[in-house]
Each structure stands twice: as C-alpha cells, then as structure tokens.
Design a protein around this motif. Structure first.
Motif, PDB file in Angstrom:
ATOM      1  N   ARG A 115       2.624  -4.338  -8.477  1.00  0.00           N
ATOM      2  CA  ARG A 115       3.901  -5.409  -8.630  1.00  0.00           C
ATOM      3  C   ARG A 115       3.347  -6.768  -7.868  1.00  0.00           C
ATOM      4  NH1 ARG A 115       7.447  -0.954  -7.544  1.00  0.00           N
ATOM      5  NH2 ARG A 115       7.457  -1.446  -5.536  1.00  0.00           N
ATOM      6  N   THR A 116       3.603  -7.912  -8.506  1.00  0.00           N
ATOM      7  CA  THR A 116       3.758  -9.146  -7.863  1.00  0.00           C
ATOM      8  C   THR A 116       5.162  -9.608  -7.695  1.00  0.00           C
ATOM      9  OG1 THR A 116       3.876 -10.043 -10.201  1.00  0.00           O
ATOM     10  CG2 THR A 116       1.676  -9.591  -9.509  1.00  0.00           C
ATOM     11  N   ASP A 178       2.967  -2.517  -4.319  1.00  0.00           N
ATOM     12  CA  ASP A 178       2.970  -4.174  -4.539  1.00  0.00           C
ATOM     13  C   ASP A 178       1.693  -4.615  -3.779  1.00  0.00           C
ATOM     14  OD1 ASP A 178       5.830  -4.574  -4.855  1.00  0.00           O
ATOM     15  OD2 ASP A 178       6.172  -3.769  -2.989  1.00  0.00           O
ATOM     16  N   LEU A 179       1.319  -5.607  -4.824  1.00  0.00           N
ATOM     17  CA  LEU A 179      -0.109  -6.286  -4.547  1.00  0.00           C
ATOM     18  C   LEU A 179      -0.181  -6.785  -2.988  1.00  0.00           C
ATOM     19  CD1 LEU A 179      -2.681  -7.248  -6.108  1.00  0.00           C
ATOM     20  CD2 LEU A 179      -1.281  -9.444  -6.540  1.00  0.00           C
ATOM     21  N   VAL A 180      -1.138  -6.635  -2.446  1.00  0.00           N
ATOM     22  CA  VAL A 180      -1.349  -7.240  -1.115  1.00  0.00           C
ATOM     23  C   VAL A 180      -1.906  -8.716  -1.123  1.00  0.00           C
ATOM     24  CG1 VAL A 180      -2.173  -7.292   1.248  1.00  0.00           C
ATOM     25  CG2 VAL A 180      -1.495  -5.346   0.124  1.00  0.00           C
ATOM     26  N   ALA A 181      -1.200  -9.715  -0.875  1.00  0.00           N
ATOM     27  CA  ALA A 181      -1.837 -11.019  -0.772  1.00  0.00           C
ATOM     28  C   ALA A 181      -1.493 -12.000   0.503  1.00  0.00           C
ATOM     29  CB  ALA A 181      -1.283 -11.894  -2.127  1.00  0.00           C
ATOM     30  N   SER A 187      -5.128 -12.871  -3.219  1.00  0.00           N
ATOM     31  CA  SER A 187      -5.112 -11.276  -3.141  1.00  0.00           C
ATOM     32  C   SER A 187      -6.826 -11.002  -3.507  1.00  0.00           C
ATOM     33  CB  SER A 187      -4.411 -10.521  -4.208  1.00  0.00           C
ATOM     34  OG  SER A 187      -4.567  -9.073  -4.084  1.00  0.00           O
ATOM     35  N   ARG A 188      -7.367 -10.468  -2.124  1.00  0.00           N
ATOM     36  CA  ARG A 188      -8.716 -10.104  -2.319  1.00  0.00           C
ATOM     37  C   ARG A 188      -9.118  -9.032  -1.175  1.00  0.00           C
ATOM     38  NH1 ARG A 188     -11.973 -12.660   1.441  1.00  0.00           N
ATOM     39  NH2 ARG A 188     -10.909 -14.000   2.790  1.00  0.00           N
ATOM     40  N   THR A 213      -2.492   0.619  -1.788  1.00  0.00           N
ATOM     41  CA  THR A 213      -3.408  -0.701  -2.078  1.00  0.00           C
ATOM     42  C   THR A 213      -3.740  -1.189  -0.493  1.00  0.00           C
ATOM     43  OG1 THR A 213      -3.686  -2.396  -3.429  1.00  0.00           O
ATOM     44  CG2 THR A 213      -1.568  -2.224  -2.416  1.00  0.00           C
ATOM     45  N   VAL A 214      -4.669  -2.049  -0.830  1.00  0.00           N
ATOM     46  CA  VAL A 214      -5.297  -2.771   0.349  1.00  0.00           C
ATOM     47  C   VAL A 214      -5.813  -3.990  -0.113  1.00  0.00           C
ATOM     48  CG1 VAL A 214      -7.704  -1.686  -0.285  1.00  0.00           C
ATOM     49  CG2 VAL A 214      -7.140  -2.495   1.935  1.00  0.00           C
ATOM     50  N   GLY A 215      -5.703  -4.998   1.019  1.00  0.00           N
ATOM     51  CA  GLY A 215      -6.012  -6.320   0.781  1.00  0.00           C
ATOM     52  C   GLY A 215      -5.819  -7.086   1.960  1.00  0.00           C
TER      53      GLY A 215
END
Length: 216
Positions: A115-116, A178-181, A187-188, A213-215
């Motif tokens: 999710r963004t 949720d996307l990690v940014a 987000s990378r 997830t990881v970032g």
C-alpha cells in the motif's frame, strides 16, 4: 548457527543472501539448476542441483534444514508468470511432504501489492509498463496463495519499490503491508541490506505466517 537452503542462490538477491548467511557463520546449501554458476567457496557452503518447480526436489533440498529460502526470479514478465506462482505451490507441497520436520520457508516477494500513502497499491501507479505489471502481479498471486497456507511456516519479504545492488549499511526499517519510504517519498533498499533484513528474520523470527517489507 542455522542450516539454510537457498533456491536461486546465483541471482542478484539470492547471492547477497548467500553472502550474508556465510558472513554470519551459518551453514548454507545453494540449490541451483547449474552448479557452475556458484563460484564462491567456503567450508560452510554446499552446492546442490535442484528444481524449485518440483516438489520432490524441494523436499530433498529442505530435508534436515532449519530454513528454506526461495530467491528465484523469472527475468521478464512471462518468465515470472511461469515461475513465481508455480514455485510457491511446489515449495509448499515439498515442505508438506516432510511433515513436522519441515523447515520454515522464507520467500523473496515483490513490492507491487504494498500500500502507498494514498491507500492504493504500488501496481496502481499510472504508466507502469506491462512487463513490470506482470512481474508485480506474479508476486501478488504467490502471496495470495501463501496467505491461505496454514500448515507450513512461511514468511514473505517484500523489498522497497527500488531494490538494486549497493552498499551494506546494516540499517533498514520495516512495515507489514505498507510501502516503506523516506521523508521525500523515495522507497529503496540495497540488495545487501535486504539480505541483512532476511537473515535478521531467520535469526530472530517475528513474521511467521505473514508478509513484511523493508526499506530505508
């Protein structure tokens, strides 16, 4: 010290997982189609031939191990369609054949279903090329399958939106779906730090039966 089998150990991510595991003095079996692709030598490293799409081969590779890692990739979109979902099913079936002695499974996932901040998914972004959407949805379908599996100890680790070879810093942040940014919305993660996060999960299990997830 864990005994780890890694499918896809010759790939960009799999090779970093292999390196990180050996760095931490774990025993590793690199399971590949072509053993010649593994050029590293180490007293704790064994190279074996195996087929991630064959449940019998999966069971043989996983026998006696503590963890089975799947870091396979299919190249283009069609390749991912042919590999990611079918391999998830073969991995689960192979582990089921080992019953109570089966190791846990950690699968390298994709970022597309994360999710963004606007509540959509990464794959909903406009202008994504068809081949990339096919790769993203292949991983999404595999995750959907794993979420319905209750008799195998599985974990799926999704990378950040951008993952590429880089520096091993040992630092990262995690989330579930949720996307990690960072503060700028980027987000990378480096493939090296992705491997750090995966080995941390092996050593300190926190996400059995779920995706994280990881970032940076």
């Amino acid at each position: 010290m864990a005994d780890i089998a890694v499918f896809g150990a010759a790939g960009t991510i799999g090779s970093r997982i292999l390196d990180e595991a050996l760095r931490r003095s774990h025993r590793v079996t690199a399971v590949v189609r072509d053993p010649a692709k593994i050029t590293r030598t180490d007293e704790r490293l064994t190279v074996a031939t195996g087929d991630v799409l064959d449940p019998a081969s999966v069971a043989e590779a996983a026998k006696g191990k503590d963890v089975l890692v799947s870091a396979v990739g299919g190249g283009d979109g069609a390749g991912h369609r042919a590999l990611i979902g079918p391999s998830a099913r073969a991995l689960v079936e192979g582990l089921r054949r080992l019953g109570a002695d089966a190791p846990r499974l950690i699968a390298v996932g994709g970022a597309g279903s994360l999710r963004t901040p606007d509540g959509k998914r990464v794959w909903d972004a406009p202008g994504l090329p068809d081949f990339l959407l096919e790769i993203m949805h292949s991983h999404g379908d595999a995750l959907d399958f794993l979420c319905g599996v209750g008799d195998v100890r599985w974990t799926s680790l999704s990378p950040a939106a951008l993952i590429e070879p880089g520096e091993r810093t040992g630092s990262y942040r995690t989330a579930l779906d949720d996307l990690v940014a960072d503060a700028e919305g980027e987000s990378r993660i480096s493939a090296e730090d992705y491997a750090v996060a995966l080995l941390d999960e092996i050593e300190h299990p926190a996400h059995i039966g779920e995706r994280f997830t990881v970032g940076y």
